[in-house]
Motif scaffolding. Structure first.
Motif, PDB file in Angstrom:
ATOM      1  N   MET A 168       0.683  -1.103   0.269  1.00 24.01           N
ATOM      2  CA  MET A 168       0.067   0.383   0.093  1.00 24.01           C
ATOM      3  C   MET A 168       0.462   1.060   0.580  1.00 24.01           C
ATOM      4  O   MET A 168       2.104   1.049   0.688  1.00 24.01           O
ATOM      5  N   ARG A 169       0.978   2.063  -0.835  1.00 26.22           N
ATOM      6  CA  ARG A 169       0.843   3.247  -0.963  1.00 26.22           C
ATOM      7  C   ARG A 169      -0.013   4.837  -1.203  1.00 26.22           C
ATOM      8  O   ARG A 169      -0.048   4.350  -2.731  1.00 26.22           O
ATOM      9  N   HIS A 197       5.419  -2.423   9.216  1.00 26.67           N
ATOM     10  CA  HIS A 197       5.867  -1.266  10.059  1.00 26.67           C
ATOM     11  C   HIS A 197       4.996  -0.450   8.090  1.00 26.67           C
ATOM     12  O   HIS A 197       5.278  -0.577   8.050  1.00 26.67           O
ATOM     13  N   VAL A 198       4.293   0.549   8.810  1.00 29.43           N
ATOM     14  CA  VAL A 198       4.546   2.090   7.360  1.00 29.43           C
ATOM     15  C   VAL A 198       5.526   2.981   7.873  1.00 29.43           C
ATOM     16  O   VAL A 198       5.590   3.449   9.336  1.00 29.43           O
ATOM     17  N   VAL A 218      -0.011  13.983   2.978  1.00 30.01           N
ATOM     18  CA  VAL A 218       0.382  13.354   3.428  1.00 30.01           C
ATOM     19  C   VAL A 218       0.166  11.497   2.883  1.00 30.01           C
ATOM     20  O   VAL A 218      -0.123  11.688   2.383  1.00 30.01           O
ATOM     21  N   THR A 219       1.949  11.099   3.133  1.00 27.98           N
ATOM     22  CA  THR A 219       1.784   9.698   1.778  1.00 27.98           C
ATOM     23  C   THR A 219       2.424   9.236   3.347  1.00 27.98           C
ATOM     24  O   THR A 219       3.038   9.140   4.690  1.00 27.98           O
ATOM     25  N   LEU A 220       1.349   7.302   2.926  1.00 25.34           N
ATOM     26  CA  LEU A 220       1.636   6.315   4.133  1.00 25.34           C
ATOM     27  C   LEU A 220       1.969   5.311   3.050  1.00 25.34           C
ATOM     28  O   LEU A 220       1.142   5.047   1.943  1.00 25.34           O
ATOM     29  N   GLU A 221       2.850   4.654   3.265  1.00 22.29           N
ATOM     30  CA  GLU A 221       3.397   3.242   2.864  1.00 22.29           C
ATOM     31  C   GLU A 221       3.156   2.084   3.818  1.00 22.29           C
ATOM     32  O   GLU A 221       4.116   2.154   5.087  1.00 22.29           O
TER      33      GLU A 221
END
Lengths: 381, 381
Positions: free
Chosen positions: A1-2, A101-102, A93-96
């Motif tokens: 996921m990104r 972990h993220v 905001v970028t979430l990967e």
């Protein structure tokens, strides 16, 4: 996921989750976490879904976001993610997501947070709820605000620790819902009139729901920040749900029976006076300065010069006259100053009526043209 | 006594008294009370005087009021009178003293408060203080604000529980005063340059005063709400006073000696970098979200790309780069995040220098063109 999400949107979703997530759930760590999911709708829209639960309530919120390449899911600490997103110094905001972990990026900052296994995230069992009420969120929020301050806070009064929604046929043969809260000393009742629900609801066990204090507070926050024209309030005898355009909220109900509140509303009165609730509230605020924490009692003397609000203690005494028009015999009632003040505080206009029997019987407070009433028991002198 | 005082004026005086009055002095009830006096000045002006003390400090404030017929004095509960006056719904407040009580009237409200015997009101013994510094209240308030946050709060460090005023001859042979606070981990120093005081002060025992935490806070509030052009700061070896146009404040001093703070200021440095304190403060705020309450430590890595602010804990990790211009060898220092953040917070401009020796020695923080410096000890890794 990104994924790349607007900070304001993400922040609002995470704020809602704070309502039900137990920040320090040390015995069951996963209950302080939320499930973040990047996926596509059946129509192919890119979606961010966020889900949280405390096993009593569950909230699922979905938002269309910018197209992304890789979908997926992660389970992250709710309050930490909320704090981080709130403080990011950027519009985006970028979430990967990675295996354990993220990473969260925005502005010059980069965070790594550990994650828990997605398959262990608890899903609350939800039923298909048979009855539905479609309602404007502001109206539902109003009846909740007008009543929920009277819910019992003492742990021992479990049956009163909730707000009751009673679906019934009223005296005009219309379907209506009485929204009631009481802690044994005072009672608040607000009415939703002429509602559209399946008629079988009023004869089913689901005609009387008791919604717990935390659930009703969470519902209120969701309603207040929702911009839908209508929300769907669904219920069965042991669950309730609230669904807006972007969120779905479920909760269990309290299973205790609610007391006979209709019998508690006084039917007859000897006196009836009109007063300005804002004026009375200010007087109570001033007079209460000399009231001791332990007793909290204020004296109201009804006489031809007006309503004399007074109090007495070792600290001193205070007296103030509030305008009323009363021509009868002088008499006195004693009330808990906080309870009386809270009733005044919830008035919308500047005319309220107070009616009762000049003695130790419940007193009824109403506003003209509003479907809300309050009952307050005087304290014996 | 029967006086009529403007609510705003009375309220301000009573707010000041709250600084030193112990709200619940149950062992010595009179210490939670203040002395209210209506009298005339030598010129015949009608005056209201209010006095309070906690036996360490004493505050006397006087205001010219509307002419009154009967003078007198009463001893009344400080916080109750303050709350009542604040909540009175009128521009004017009438206070009338009787043998055992006072009445307070304003708007529709009337209060009776019991009083204590005037002759039992404790008067703090005050001396004639030999040395005087006349100073602009804003300047004195500034040096107090810039330093007092470093005063020790731990009860065991009694010698550090105050702000030191050190009157001395500086390197330019001018009389100056160093205002210093330290808790053993960090130190703040601000200078009052080129001051006018009697030269004998710097050779007397009164050249080094240690003013306790509560006294310095009370002084700061008085200075901030004072509109005089100049206040008189007077002192001896064991008392200090502050006098404005309308108030007179006395306090005892801490008698402990203050440590050698001049020796604690680093003289040499290996690195010196400039940074924007507001930027660093925001980064610390974000990074500190993953810092555990127990350690509170943040890592600063000085390298060619900038100052890398980072932290690590079981909760997660965070990293952020702050602009500095540094061309030397890469190295790392660890600080208490709160201490570092508070130094940044007290900066006025947007350029600060940080200089030190790349190892476990104190680091010096200064702003260009300001007579304030901070010393902070790194934490050993």
């Amino acid at each position: 996921m990104r994924i790349c999400v607007e900070k304001a949107v993400f922040s609002k979703i995470l704020t809602h989750q704070q309502l039900l997530i137990n920040r320090r759930s040390t015995t069951v760590p996963i209950l302080s976490h939320i499930l973040i999911k990047a996926h596509h709708s059946e129509q192919g829209d890119p979606l961010l879904s966020v889900q949280g639960t405390d096993m009593e309530m569950s909230l699922w919120e979905t938002e269309v976001i910018k197209p992304f390449q890789s979908s997926g899911a992660s389970v992250v600490c709710a309050h930490l993610l909320y704090e981080i997103v709130r403080k990011i110094d950027d519009q985006w905001v970028t979430l990967e997501g990675f295996e354990n972990h993220v990473t969260i990026q925005g502005g010059a900052a980069e965070f790594h947070l550990p994650t828990l296994p997605v398959e262990e995230f608890p899903l609350m069992e939800t039923q298909d709820l048979p009855f539905e009420l479609l309602i404007d969120p502001a109206t539902l929020a109003d009846v909740i605000k007008d009543t929920s301050f009277c819910v019992a806070t003492e742990e021992t009064r479990y049956a009163l620790a909730g707000t009751c929604f009673h679906f019934r046929e009223d005296s005009q043969n219309q379907l209506s819902c009485n929204v009631v809260a009481t802690d044994g000393h005072r009672l608040a009742l607000s009415r939703l009139l002429n509602i559209k629900i399946n008629e079988s609801a009023i004869s089913s066990p689901a005609s009387l729901l008791v919604i717990g204090r935390r659930t009703i507070q969470s519902m209120l926050r969701l309603l207040e920040s929702d911009s839908s024209e209508e929300v769907s309030f669904r219920f069965s005898a042991n669950q309730v749900s609230l669904q807006g355009e972007k969120f779905q909220f479920f909760s269990r109900l309290l299973i205790d029976r609610f007391p006979d509140y209709i019998g508690a509303i006084p039917k007859n009165h000897v006196f009836c006076v009109q007063f300005d609730p804002k004026e009375l509230m200010k007087s109570l605020d001033r007079v209460s300065m000399v009231i001791e924490e332990r007793t909290r009692s204020v004296k109201l003397t009804f006489c031809k010069t007006g309503l004399v609000v007074s109090a007495n203690s070792a600290q001193g005494s205070a007296k103030e006259v509030v305008k009323i028009s009363y021509d009868g015999e002088e008499f006195t009632l004693i009330f808990n100053v906080r309870y009386l003040s809270e009733i005044c505080q919830h008035a919308r206009g500047n005319v309220m009526t107070m009616e009762g029997t000049q003695s130790q019987n419940p007193v009824l407070f109403q506003e003209i043209n509003r479907d809300t009433l309050y009952v307050l028991m005087p304290i014996s002198s």
